[in-house]
Design a protein around this motif. Sequence first.
Motif, PDB file in Angstrom:
ATOM      1  N   HIS A 149       0.820  -1.214   0.000  1.00 19.35           N
ATOM      2  CA  HIS A 149       0.000   0.000   0.000  1.00 19.35           C
ATOM      3  C   HIS A 149       0.855   1.266   0.000  1.00 19.35           C
ATOM      4  O   HIS A 149       0.432   2.309  -0.479  1.00 19.35           O
ATOM      5  N   ILE A 184       1.478   1.616  -3.817  1.00 17.07           N
ATOM      6  CA  ILE A 184       0.301   1.516  -4.685  1.00 17.07           C
ATOM      7  C   ILE A 184      -0.699   2.632  -4.361  1.00 17.07           C
ATOM      8  O   ILE A 184      -1.234   3.272  -5.275  1.00 17.07           O
ATOM      9  N   ASP A 185      -0.937   2.894  -3.080  1.00 14.32           N
ATOM     10  CA  ASP A 185      -1.939   3.891  -2.708  1.00 14.32           C
ATOM     11  C   ASP A 185      -1.635   5.298  -3.221  1.00 14.32           C
ATOM     12  O   ASP A 185      -2.557   5.975  -3.689  1.00 14.32           O
ATOM     13  N   HIS A 226      -6.705  -1.690  -4.673  1.00 13.97           N
ATOM     14  CA  HIS A 226      -5.453  -2.315  -4.235  1.00 13.97           C
ATOM     15  C   HIS A 226      -5.488  -3.814  -4.528  1.00 13.97           C
ATOM     16  O   HIS A 226      -4.512  -4.383  -5.027  1.00 13.97           O
ATOM     17  N   ARG A 248      -3.086  -5.953  -7.138  1.00 13.64           N
ATOM     18  CA  ARG A 248      -2.315  -7.117  -6.679  1.00 13.64           C
ATOM     19  C   ARG A 248      -2.668  -8.371  -7.476  1.00 13.64           C
ATOM     20  O   ARG A 248      -1.785  -9.138  -7.857  1.00 13.64           O
TER      21      ARG A 248
END
Length: 163
Positions: free
Chosen positions: A46, A49-50, A69, A73
């Motif tokens: 995260h 990615i976030d 998310h 993945r």
Amino acid sequence: MDPTPASPSVSVYHWLHILRYWAVVALWMACISAFSTDPFSAQNTHRYIDPVLRWLFPDLTPAGFVLAHTIVRKTAHFTEFFILATLVFWASRRGRPLRWHWAWSAQALVLSGAWALLDELHQAFVISRTASLWDSGIDALGALASQCVLYARARWKHGASVG
């Protein structure tokens, strides 16, 4: 009457030629194993990615972040094994004319499927990861998709001469 044995240099060249292709496959398999470690767990990914998701979708709700998310993945699972199966097919072909052969495809699917199961087994021993047969299914779907793309490409390029 025995045929003349190949010279040692020809034999060495043959094995180096094979190794050149399969070393790439082994390297990618090592990358997949590295992606199954703690730094790539959901709790850790995260962090990178976030921020990308916030930039792309500034109005995303917290539930939307969880969903996005998860999609990122699972797409990574699919892509890793799409690449692996493509590389195994390529290594099986070893520079021979670009055609599709069911044996090369079967080898790619079996090796990719086995690696997907071993990858999940590995994750069962990583505290921050969870093993999931669903993930292995996504991995296998990526491998199958790669073989479908290779088959379609061969059909398009060579017509009925695939076998």
